[in-house]
Design a protein around this motif. Structure first.
Motif, mmCIF file in Angstrom:
data_model
loop_
_atom_site.group_PDB
_atom_site.id
_atom_site.type_symbol
_atom_site.label_atom_id
_atom_site.label_comp_id
_atom_site.label_asym_id
_atom_site.label_seq_id
_atom_site.Cartn_x
_atom_site.Cartn_y
_atom_site.Cartn_z
ATOM 1 N N SER A 143 5.458 4.793 -9.613
ATOM 2 C CA SER A 143 6.370 5.876 -9.257
ATOM 3 C C SER A 143 7.313 6.189 -10.413
ATOM 4 N N PHE A 144 7.768 5.143 -11.098
ATOM 5 C CA PHE A 144 8.669 5.303 -12.237
ATOM 6 C C PHE A 144 7.986 6.053 -13.387
ATOM 7 N N TYR A 145 6.730 5.705 -13.673
ATOM 8 C CA TYR A 145 6.011 6.349 -14.785
ATOM 9 C C TYR A 145 5.678 7.802 -14.465
ATOM 10 N N GLU A 146 5.388 8.082 -13.192
ATOM 11 C CA GLU A 146 5.076 9.470 -12.793
ATOM 12 C C GLU A 146 6.327 10.329 -12.795
ATOM 13 N N ASN A 147 7.469 9.752 -12.423
ATOM 14 C CA ASN A 147 8.743 10.478 -12.371
ATOM 15 C C ASN A 147 9.840 9.597 -12.963
ATOM 16 N N PRO A 148 9.959 9.558 -14.293
ATOM 17 C CA PRO A 148 10.948 8.675 -14.927
ATOM 18 C C PRO A 148 12.368 8.947 -14.416
ATOM 19 N N ARG A 149 13.038 7.863 -14.003
ATOM 20 C CA ARG A 149 14.402 7.939 -13.487
ATOM 21 C C ARG A 149 14.945 6.520 -13.438
ATOM 22 N N GLU A 150 16.245 6.389 -13.237
ATOM 23 C CA GLU A 150 16.797 5.050 -13.071
ATOM 24 C C GLU A 150 16.389 4.517 -11.695
ATOM 25 N N ILE A 151 15.756 3.368 -11.682
ATOM 26 C CA ILE A 151 15.422 2.692 -10.421
ATOM 27 C C ILE A 151 16.013 1.290 -10.488
ATOM 28 N N LEU A 152 16.833 0.965 -9.497
ATOM 29 C CA LEU A 152 17.438 -0.360 -9.418
ATOM 30 C C LEU A 152 16.812 -1.137 -8.268
ATOM 31 N N LEU A 153 16.553 -2.428 -8.509
ATOM 32 C CA LEU A 153 15.990 -3.309 -7.493
ATOM 33 C C LEU A 153 17.033 -4.361 -7.138
ATOM 34 N N PHE A 154 17.258 -4.558 -5.850
ATOM 35 C CA PHE A 154 18.254 -5.500 -5.353
ATOM 36 C C PHE A 154 17.541 -6.604 -4.573
ATOM 37 N N GLU A 173 0.820 -1.214 0.000
ATOM 38 C CA GLU A 173 0.000 0.000 0.000
ATOM 39 C C GLU A 173 0.856 1.267 0.000
ATOM 40 N N TYR A 174 2.157 1.104 0.023
ATOM 41 C CA TYR A 174 3.064 2.243 0.167
ATOM 42 C C TYR A 174 3.386 2.856 -1.197
ATOM 43 N N ALA A 175 3.089 4.143 -1.351
ATOM 44 C CA ALA A 175 3.414 4.866 -2.590
ATOM 45 C C ALA A 175 4.895 5.238 -2.555
ATOM 46 N N VAL A 176 5.637 4.778 -3.535
ATOM 47 C CA VAL A 176 7.088 4.980 -3.559
ATOM 48 C C VAL A 176 7.413 6.454 -3.822
ATOM 49 N N PRO A 177 8.146 7.112 -2.911
ATOM 50 C CA PRO A 177 8.493 8.531 -3.099
ATOM 51 C C PRO A 177 9.329 8.742 -4.363
ATOM 52 N N GLU A 178 9.174 9.909 -4.968
ATOM 53 C CA GLU A 178 9.830 10.172 -6.251
ATOM 54 C C GLU A 178 11.348 10.221 -6.157
ATOM 55 N N GLU A 179 11.902 10.434 -4.953
ATOM 56 C CA GLU A 179 13.356 10.495 -4.826
ATOM 57 C C GLU A 179 13.998 9.106 -4.691
ATOM 58 N N VAL A 180 13.201 8.079 -4.426
ATOM 59 C CA VAL A 180 13.743 6.721 -4.279
ATOM 60 C C VAL A 180 14.230 6.205 -5.626
ATOM 61 N N ASP A 181 15.482 5.701 -5.661
ATOM 62 C CA ASP A 181 16.016 5.143 -6.909
ATOM 63 C C ASP A 181 16.672 3.776 -6.725
ATOM 64 N N CYS A 182 16.625 3.236 -5.507
ATOM 65 C CA CYS A 182 17.112 1.884 -5.238
ATOM 66 C C CYS A 182 16.143 1.216 -4.258
ATOM 67 N N CYS A 183 15.798 -0.036 -4.514
ATOM 68 C CA CYS A 183 14.909 -0.777 -3.612
ATOM 69 C C CYS A 183 15.577 -2.093 -3.242
ATOM 70 N N LEU A 199 20.572 -10.331 -6.808
ATOM 71 C CA LEU A 199 20.189 -10.063 -8.200
ATOM 72 C C LEU A 199 19.810 -8.600 -8.322
ATOM 73 N N ILE A 200 20.256 -7.965 -9.395
ATOM 74 C CA ILE A 200 19.972 -6.539 -9.608
ATOM 75 C C ILE A 200 19.182 -6.381 -10.905
ATOM 76 N N PHE A 201 18.058 -5.686 -10.789
ATOM 77 C CA PHE A 201 17.213 -5.405 -11.949
ATOM 78 C C PHE A 201 17.015 -3.913 -12.089
ATOM 79 N N GLU A 202 16.846 -3.475 -13.331
ATOM 80 C CA GLU A 202 16.551 -2.059 -13.597
ATOM 81 C C GLU A 202 15.116 -1.963 -14.125
ATOM 82 N N VAL A 203 14.387 -0.960 -13.610
ATOM 83 C CA VAL A 203 13.039 -0.707 -14.102
ATOM 84 C C VAL A 203 13.157 0.014 -15.447
ATOM 85 N N VAL A 204 12.424 -0.470 -16.452
ATOM 86 C CA VAL A 204 12.523 0.141 -17.789
ATOM 87 C C VAL A 204 11.118 0.505 -18.299
#
Length: 198
Positions: free
Chosen positions: A142-153, A111-121, A193-198
């Protein structure tokens, strides 16, 4: 290994050791902190630094947040739904050396809305694949509202997690940090494992 864990706890001025499964169920898994040796490898990998904001899902008592904020100078946010464990994280924040660079939110991850400054999870199998899929939807929003590099670990990913991640059209596999040599037994799940949101 145990001695090193205690050294880090003392250096960071926090108490995060020990497993807690008092509130776990089929959807939310027990609190078990990521070993410091794994966090050292991640912190020294070059994947994150002081410009990043890391979001730790199922943060528990906050070890990942405190360590990464100390080691990489990033800012870190931890999400925890269990009131008692959340309060332990807040207590650590009051005393921890990297407390000023960390914050915690008491919320359900899905239920948590990801803040726009977050770029690693960061994830250490905190919950079921059903919840993970809802969390990924929030990350994509969050990515679509504020496009940026987001990495998931994803540390120590389960087969179910890997299957889910590999079928996500919005994720691109970026890298793998091998951690098998840090432990006895050569467990193939000992990796990040590291993934990038695209």
């Amino acid at each position: 290994m145990e001695q090193k864990e205690q050294q880090w706890e003392k250096l960071l001025k926090i108490k995060t050791a020990g497993r807690d499964d008092s509130r776990s169920d089929a959807y939310r898994y027990p609190y078990e902190p990521t070993p410091y040796c794994v966090l050292e490898r991640l912190g020294n990998s070059g994947w994150m630094g002081k410009k990043n904001v890391v979001l730790d899902y199922g943060t528990g008592k906050g070890r990942v947040c405190f360590f990464l904020a100390y080691q990489t100078r990033c800012r870190a946010v931890g999400i925890e739904y269990d009131e008692r464990i959340f309060l332990a994280a807040e207590e650590n924040r009051r005393h921890g050396v990297s407390g000023p660079r960390t914050s915690f939110v008491k919320a359900r991850a899905e239920e948590y809305a990801v803040p726009e400054e977050v770029d690693c999870c960061y994830f250490f199998n905190p919950f079921s694949v059903e919840i993970l899929q809802k969390v990924l939807t929030e990350i994509y929003s969050s990515f679509y509202e504020n496009p940026r590099e987001i990495l998931l670990f994803f540390y120590y990913p389960s087969d179910e997690y890997v299957s889910c991640l590999m079928t996500q059209e919005q994720l691109l596999f970026a890298d793998e940090i091998d951690c098998q040599d840090l432990f006895e037994g050569k467990d193939p799940r000992e990796k990040i494992l590291i993934f990038e949101v695209v």
